[in-house]
Every structure is written in C-alpha cells, then in structure tokens.
Design a protein around this motif. Structure first.
Motif, short mmCIF file in Angstrom:
data_model
loop_
_atom_site.label_atom_id
_atom_site.label_comp_id
_atom_site.label_asym_id
_atom_site.label_seq_id
_atom_site.Cartn_x
_atom_site.Cartn_y
_atom_site.Cartn_z
N LYS A 174 1.00 -1.26 0.06
CA LYS A 174 -0.05 -0.53 0.05
C LYS A 174 1.11 1.09 -0.07
CE LYS A 174 -4.32 0.23 0.70
NZ LYS A 174 -4.35 0.18 -0.51
N CYS A 175 0.26 2.63 -0.50
CA CYS A 175 1.53 3.49 -0.92
C CYS A 175 0.61 4.38 0.75
CB CYS A 175 0.66 4.52 -1.86
SG CYS A 175 0.68 4.33 -3.27
N LEU A 176 2.89 4.44 1.97
CA LEU A 176 2.24 5.53 2.50
C LEU A 176 3.09 6.52 2.19
CD1 LEU A 176 4.20 2.89 3.99
CD2 LEU A 176 1.34 3.02 4.50
N PRO A 177 2.67 7.83 3.14
CA PRO A 177 2.63 8.41 3.38
C PRO A 177 3.91 8.83 3.95
CG PRO A 177 1.46 8.41 5.32
CD PRO A 177 1.49 7.09 4.40
N GLY A 178 4.47 9.87 3.49
CA GLY A 178 6.05 10.26 4.58
C GLY A 178 7.68 9.26 3.91
N VAL A 179 7.31 8.54 2.86
CA VAL A 179 8.16 8.19 2.13
C VAL A 179 8.56 8.58 1.40
CG1 VAL A 179 6.05 6.14 1.70
CG2 VAL A 179 7.24 7.36 0.08
N THR A 180 10.89 8.84 1.37
CA THR A 180 11.88 9.03 0.96
C THR A 180 12.22 8.61 -0.43
OG1 THR A 180 13.34 6.95 1.80
CG2 THR A 180 12.74 9.20 3.03
N ALA A 181 12.83 9.68 -0.84
CA ALA A 181 13.36 9.96 -2.78
C ALA A 181 14.00 8.08 -2.17
CB ALA A 181 14.13 10.34 -2.87
N LEU A 182 13.90 6.96 -3.67
CA LEU A 182 14.60 6.56 -3.83
C LEU A 182 16.13 6.63 -4.93
CD1 LEU A 182 11.84 4.03 -5.17
CD2 LEU A 182 12.54 3.76 -2.74
N PRO A 183 16.94 5.59 -4.33
CA PRO A 183 18.06 5.88 -4.55
C PRO A 183 18.67 5.34 -6.15
CG PRO A 183 18.90 4.40 -3.03
CD PRO A 183 16.91 4.65 -3.11
N PRO A 184 18.68 5.53 -6.77
CA PRO A 184 19.16 5.41 -8.12
C PRO A 184 19.06 3.93 -8.79
CG PRO A 184 20.68 7.47 -8.48
CD PRO A 184 20.18 7.17 -6.96
N ALA A 185 19.87 3.22 -8.27
CA ALA A 185 20.04 1.57 -7.74
C ALA A 185 18.95 1.03 -7.77
CB ALA A 185 20.72 1.42 -7.16
N GLU A 186 18.34 2.06 -7.19
CA GLU A 186 16.76 1.06 -6.65
C GLU A 186 15.75 1.16 -6.90
OE1 GLU A 186 14.00 0.30 -2.53
OE2 GLU A 186 15.64 1.50 -2.16
N VAL A 187 15.69 2.61 -7.89
CA VAL A 187 15.05 2.68 -8.80
C VAL A 187 15.42 1.77 -10.77
CG1 VAL A 187 14.41 4.12 -10.61
CG2 VAL A 187 14.62 5.19 -8.78
N ASP A 188 16.28 1.53 -10.85
CA ASP A 188 16.46 0.53 -11.52
C ASP A 188 16.14 -0.67 -10.76
OD1 ASP A 188 17.52 2.41 -12.93
OD2 ASP A 188 19.75 2.08 -12.22
N LEU B 219 11.05 10.04 -6.95
CA LEU B 219 10.81 9.57 -7.29
C LEU B 219 10.19 7.93 -5.91
CD1 LEU B 219 11.99 6.95 -10.78
CD2 LEU B 219 9.71 8.30 -11.09
N SER B 220 9.46 7.60 -5.26
CA SER B 220 9.62 6.63 -4.28
C SER B 220 8.95 5.62 -4.71
CB SER B 220 8.49 7.78 -3.23
OG SER B 220 7.16 7.28 -4.09
N ILE B 221 8.65 4.77 -3.06
CA ILE B 221 8.72 3.10 -3.89
C ILE B 221 6.92 3.33 -3.98
CG2 ILE B 221 7.44 2.93 -1.11
CD1 ILE B 221 8.49 0.05 -3.66
N ASN B 222 6.16 4.42 -3.77
CA ASN B 222 4.35 4.49 -3.53
C ASN B 222 4.20 4.86 -5.45
OD1 ASN B 222 3.61 4.98 -1.07
ND2 ASN B 222 3.94 7.00 -0.97
N ASP B 223 5.46 5.04 -6.30
CA ASP B 223 5.09 4.84 -7.94
C ASP B 223 4.78 4.20 -8.41
OD1 ASP B 223 5.40 8.36 -7.80
OD2 ASP B 223 7.65 7.64 -7.54
N PHE B 224 5.81 3.34 -7.80
CA PHE B 224 6.76 1.82 -8.30
C PHE B 224 4.85 0.98 -7.81
CE2 PHE B 224 10.37 3.71 -8.50
CZ PHE B 224 10.79 3.14 -9.65
N VAL B 225 4.65 1.10 -6.20
CA VAL B 225 3.00 0.25 -6.46
C VAL B 225 1.89 0.39 -7.26
CG1 VAL B 225 1.63 0.31 -4.17
CG2 VAL B 225 3.96 0.40 -3.65
N CYS B 226 1.61 1.59 -7.07
CA CYS B 226 0.72 1.84 -8.17
C CYS B 226 1.11 1.83 -9.91
CB CYS B 226 0.35 3.49 -8.69
SG CYS B 226 -0.28 4.18 -6.27
N ALA B 227 2.07 2.01 -9.92
CA ALA B 227 2.14 1.46 -11.30
C ALA B 227 1.79 -0.32 -11.94
CB ALA B 227 3.86 1.44 -12.08
N ALA B 228 2.73 -0.76 -10.74
CA ALA B 228 2.51 -2.23 -10.61
C ALA B 228 0.85 -2.61 -10.60
CB ALA B 228 2.64 -2.89 -9.48
N LYS B 229 0.04 -1.67 -10.02
CA LYS B 229 -1.44 -2.33 -10.00
C LYS B 229 -2.54 -1.69 -11.07
CE LYS B 229 -1.83 -2.08 -4.77
NZ LYS B 229 -2.36 -1.87 -3.54
#
Length: 115
Positions: free
Chosen positions: A10-24, A95-105
């Motif tokens: 689930k998307c969460l408030p207060g997330v932080t930006a992901l480092p480039p390696a995790e984005v990849d 980019l945060s984890i929330n972006d990838f959660v929603c994209a997958a859904k």
C-alpha cells in the motif's frame, strides 16, 4: 522485492526518494515503464475513446484508494500515465516506492481487462 510484493504493498505517506540503484531494480519489475524527466512513464494503447475512458475509470479507484495521483495524458486511443512523488526531496520531487506500487497495480488492471 518481486512484482507480487509490489502488488501487495500500500502507498504510505512520508516516503523518501529512492536511490538510483533501487529505481533501476524496481523498474526492471515493471519493464513496460520507462524513465522520462524524473518520472516513470507508460503509454497504454486502447481500442477507441470509450475504451480509453473505461481504462481511466478502472484505474481511478486504485489511484484514489492509494492516495497517489499520476499525471494523465488522454487521447482518442491512448492514455499516458506518469508517476513521481512531489513530496520527496524536500518538496522538489523524485521517485518513491509509492510510484512503483501504483504502476504495478495499474499494469495488472490493464492486463486483466484491456489487453
């Protein structure tokens, strides 16, 4: 992390930006998306305008439930979805984890009902 993990999150408030390696790493899980101007982006091709609007209505529930809203570009038979998280990096965005959660859904909805 797997695609199944993303779909269960689930998307969460207060997330932080992901480092480039995790984005990849996360981008590899949703390989139909790509990076453009600091956002993850995917174009969804539909049969016609009605199908395009039906897709938008289908993803609206997820977007609202996750409280994470993308930029949408809508044309006759295409919807381009762009995600980033405005609240990370001291309000500069990223980019945060929330972006990838929603994209997958959203991918799952498209695969199940529109492809």
């Amino acid at each position: 992390m797997t695609l199944t993990d993303l779909l269960e999150k689930k998307c969460l408030p207060g997330v932080t930006a992901l480092p480039p390696a995790e984005v990849d790493t996360l981008l590899a899980l949703i390989d139909t998306w790509h990076l453009a101007d600091g956002k993850i982006v995917r174009a969804f091709d539909c049969k016609n305008y009605y199908d395009t609007l039906s897709f938008i209505n289908a993803i609206a529930y997820v977007i609202h439930a996750e409280d994470h809203h993308p930029e949408l570009v809508v044309t006759y038979n295409r919807c381009i979805v762009k995600f980033d998280t405005h609240s990370v990096n001291d309000g500069r965005g990223g980019l945060s984890i929330n972006d990838f959660v929603c994209a997958a859904k959203i991918d799952a909805i498209f695969q199940q009902s529109f492809s």
